[in-house]
Design an enzyme around this catalytic site. Structure first.
Site, mmCIF file in Angstrom:
data_model
loop_
_atom_site.group_PDB
_atom_site.id
_atom_site.type_symbol
_atom_site.label_atom_id
_atom_site.label_comp_id
_atom_site.label_asym_id
_atom_site.label_seq_id
_atom_site.Cartn_x
_atom_site.Cartn_y
_atom_site.Cartn_z
ATOM 1 N N ARG A 56 0.938 -1.385 -0.124
ATOM 2 C CA ARG A 56 -0.039 -0.029 0.232
ATOM 3 C C ARG A 56 0.588 1.218 0.052
ATOM 4 O O ARG A 56 2.226 1.071 0.506
ATOM 5 C CB ARG A 56 -1.085 -0.098 1.162
ATOM 6 C CG ARG A 56 -1.982 -1.198 1.131
ATOM 7 C CD ARG A 56 -3.020 -1.114 2.394
ATOM 8 N NE ARG A 56 -2.192 -1.139 3.606
ATOM 9 C CZ ARG A 56 -1.856 -0.369 4.527
ATOM 10 N NH1 ARG A 56 -2.066 1.197 4.167
ATOM 11 N NH2 ARG A 56 -1.269 -0.316 5.567
ATOM 12 N N LYS A 198 -8.554 -2.452 0.453
ATOM 13 C CA LYS A 198 -8.620 -1.761 1.545
ATOM 14 C C LYS A 198 -9.321 -0.622 1.600
ATOM 15 O O LYS A 198 -9.687 0.014 2.334
ATOM 16 C CB LYS A 198 -6.990 -1.617 2.117
ATOM 17 C CG LYS A 198 -6.379 -2.529 2.531
ATOM 18 C CD LYS A 198 -7.029 -3.432 3.870
ATOM 19 C CE LYS A 198 -6.338 -4.509 4.458
ATOM 20 N NZ LYS A 198 -7.003 -5.017 5.498
ATOM 21 N N HIS A 217 -10.877 -5.039 12.211
ATOM 22 C CA HIS A 217 -9.912 -5.697 11.475
ATOM 23 C C HIS A 217 -9.384 -6.986 12.274
ATOM 24 O O HIS A 217 -8.599 -6.897 13.142
ATOM 25 C CB HIS A 217 -8.863 -4.830 11.399
ATOM 26 C CG HIS A 217 -7.710 -5.090 10.417
ATOM 27 N ND1 HIS A 217 -6.475 -4.482 10.551
ATOM 28 C CD2 HIS A 217 -7.770 -5.983 9.187
ATOM 29 C CE1 HIS A 217 -5.505 -5.403 9.629
ATOM 30 N NE2 HIS A 217 -6.519 -6.053 8.670
ATOM 31 N N SER A 235 0.509 -8.126 11.999
ATOM 32 C CA SER A 235 1.260 -9.193 11.179
ATOM 33 C C SER A 235 2.270 -9.782 12.077
ATOM 34 O O SER A 235 2.883 -9.166 12.905
ATOM 35 C CB SER A 235 1.923 -8.272 9.994
ATOM 36 O OG SER A 235 2.825 -9.478 9.372
ATOM 37 N N LYS A 239 -2.549 -14.521 14.175
ATOM 38 C CA LYS A 239 -4.010 -14.362 14.067
ATOM 39 C C LYS A 239 -4.568 -15.473 13.091
ATOM 40 O O LYS A 239 -5.632 -16.124 13.248
ATOM 41 C CB LYS A 239 -4.182 -13.088 13.318
ATOM 42 C CG LYS A 239 -5.944 -12.841 13.054
ATOM 43 C CD LYS A 239 -6.084 -11.201 12.799
ATOM 44 C CE LYS A 239 -5.394 -11.142 11.265
ATOM 45 N NZ LYS A 239 -5.952 -9.862 10.676
ATOM 46 N N THR A 240 -3.973 -15.633 11.794
ATOM 47 C CA THR A 240 -4.182 -16.698 10.913
ATOM 48 C C THR A 240 -4.137 -17.983 11.288
ATOM 49 O O THR A 240 -4.962 -18.831 11.375
ATOM 50 C CB THR A 240 -3.605 -16.522 9.792
ATOM 51 O OG1 THR A 240 -3.837 -15.307 8.898
ATOM 52 C CG2 THR A 240 -4.086 -17.662 8.418
ATOM 53 N N ASP A 254 -10.389 -11.421 8.194
ATOM 54 C CA ASP A 254 -9.727 -10.184 8.241
ATOM 55 C C ASP A 254 -10.635 -9.086 8.359
ATOM 56 O O ASP A 254 -10.178 -8.312 9.170
ATOM 57 C CB ASP A 254 -9.012 -9.848 6.738
ATOM 58 C CG ASP A 254 -7.886 -8.806 6.785
ATOM 59 O OD1 ASP A 254 -7.265 -8.825 7.616
ATOM 60 O OD2 ASP A 254 -7.896 -7.723 5.823
#
Length: 528
Positions: A56, A198, A217, A235, A239-240, A254
């Site tokens: 981004r 996003k 989020h 990150s 979380k995943t 997400d």
């Protein structure tokens, strides 16, 4: 959401002979290949690269300063203002540019799995592979829904249109501009597909609170008995990994909304990091990368067409986009009840936060506003020792409103639904990074499982003297001595120095929240 008419020039564009509306996945894959936008991999996924920009561009993101946004947007370095005149001029230039293209691709769909609160959207793309990306990431309409679909927000993405800062009033050739009055996002000068995803999330973060819905989020899953869990984390916090539980069904990975009815996924797909991806580590993600999926900046063997997920030549930020239906064990549609358990994940490289602690409502709001984790030495140029990183509400780049609005909504919902909140440290124990060891994943899984199953609701706790956190004394499957960080350090004086150093960083970061009720900091933050 109120219906909004599409500006005349956009109607003209959509009626043009160059418009390709709602192409199927096979049709889009054919377009990608015929237009040389990407290549086919050995699994049938499309692989594309994004050139100069592999992530981004936050410094090139703007919100138009209009009557409706003047007092509702939290203006600053994240939400940079830009004038209506600049937006209008670029809007006309981008449309003229696209009208000259041989083909322009349009996807019509939705953001928000809950039909009561979803936003009808359309995404207009210069690239076929970007349109395939949108098709996989957002919620796809049925044939019946498509017949009377009226977009209430439009994303227009023209990567090869580059702004002239001297003329167009931007900071660079790249721009991501949101106009809430024109209900339009303009994207130019960047091929990174994540800007499309996003930008819609940022829009939902602005619109949903108007209807009493908390945008989040986070990932979310649901247990066999219908109990819902949320996982917030930046990150590298896990979380995943922790939300992918074979005994629980995935709601989404997400972006979610928490409405008066419960939790719903904002998206219809997943945008997973795939650097160093293996089937052994992440079987669901690995197997989801098949026909119709989009690989972004992943190096592909030119002969075998096999993806090399370990190759970071183009970027560490390699990605895979695929529909959520490519994952087994999901909730479909992606809606569920109110959360019973909320997990805040942090990877504390200072090694001083407890591996799990129970949070009061005030502590939950404090840590939600803080959004803490650590950058590790060697992960970025110039980082030679662990650095505390704070991302407000675990998603500061995507929050148009003041952070306190989201935190206050979270506090009210915790009260209303008696949700239990835990802070889980997946980082270091027994010493800081370089001295101690990373918390063992089986221990973390056991702690999370105990929290989800309610085994920690009434367990005996001890208060951390520096952070004020309630630490369970016993967790099934975890040695008692692991639970209290000060007991895992050989050098108690060194532990106290590091703990107070991190506590000071929390307090310094919290100074930016000038309008937070004092009790949040007093009851929620470090106590020493």
């Amino acid at each position: 959401m109120n219906s909004v008419s599409i500006p005349n020039k956009l109607i003209d564009l959509l009626k043009g002979n160059n418009i390709q509306i709602q192409l199927s996945v096979p049709q889009l894959v054919e377009k990608v290949l015929n237009r040389n936008e990407g290549s086919l991999t050995s699994t049938g996924a499309v692989a594309a690269t994004t050139g100069k920009y592999t992530g981004r561009s936050p410094k090139d993101k703007y919100i138009v300063k209009e009557a409706s946004t003047l007092d509702t947007v939290d203006w600053g370095s994240v939400n940079q203002p830009i004038s209506e005149e600049v937006f209008s001029n670029l809007y006309n230039k981008v449309l003229s540019y696209l009208q000259e293209k041989d083909e322009v691709f349009v996807f019509k769909g939705f953001a928000g799995a809950d039909k009561k609160h979803r936003l009808p959207i359309q995404v207009i793309n210069e690239y076929a592979w970007h349109n395939l990306f949108a098709h996989q990431l957002f919620i796809r309409p049925t044939d019946e829904e498509l017949l009377d679909h009226q977009a209430e927000f439009t994303v227009i993405s023209a990567p090869n249109f580059k702004a002239d800062p001297a003329v167009d009033g931007t900071a660079s050739e790249t721009f991501i501009i949101v106009s809430f009055e024109k209900r339009t996002v303009l994207i130019g000068g960047t091929e990174y597909a994540g800007e499309i995803k996003k930008s819609i999330f940022s829009i939902m973060n602005y619109l949903l609170p108007e209807n009493g819905i908390l945008p989040m989020h986070c990932s979310a899953n649901v247990g066999l008995e219908g109990d819902v869990a949320l996982f917030f984390g930046l990150s590298g916090t896990g979380k995943t990994t922790l939300s992918a539980d074979p005994n629980r069904r995935l709601i989404g990975d997400d972006e979610h909304g928490w409405s008066p009815n419960g939790v719903f996924n904002i998206e219809g797909g997943c945008y997973a990091k795939c650097i160093n991806l293996t089937r052994e580590k992440e079987p669901q993600i690995f197997d989801a990368i098949r026909f119709g999926a989009v690989l972004e900046n992943v190096v592909i063997n030119s002969e075998s067409r096999v993806a090399d997920y370990d190759d970071n030549t183009l970027t560490e930020n390699t990605r895979a986009a695929y529909p959520i239906q490519a994952i087994d064990n999901i909730v479909d549609p992606s809606i569920a009840g109110h959360p019973n358990t909320i997990i805040f994940l942090t990877a504390d490289a200072f090694g001083v936060l407890p591996p799990i602690s129970k949070l009061t409502k005030e502590q939950a709001m404090y840590h939600f506003l803080s959004g803490y984790t650590s950058k590790l030495a060697g992960t970025e140029r110039g980082v030679t020792s662990p650095e505390a990183t704070f991302s407000t509400c675990f998603g500061s780049p995507f929050l148009p409103r003041a952070a306190t609005e989201y935190a206050e909504m979270l506090g009210k919902k915790i009260d209303e639904h008696n949700a239990k909140v835990y802070l889980v440290n997946t980082g270091w124990t027994g010493g800081e990074y370089g001295v101690g060891n990373r918390m063992k994943l089986p221990y973390t899984r056991a702690m999370v499982q105990s929290a989800l199953e309610g085994e920690l609701n009434n367990v005996e706790t001890i208060k951390d003297e520096i952070f004020g956190l309630e630490i369970p004394l016993h967790v099934p499957g975890v040695p008692d001595e692991v639970l209290q960080p000060n007991k895992t350090w050989d050098n108690q004086a060194a532990y106290e120095v590091k703990a107070k150093e991190l506590a000071a960083k929390f307090r310094e970061n919290f100074k930016k929240f000038s309008n937070v009720p004092s009790e949040i900091e007093e009851k929620g933050g470090p106590t020493a």
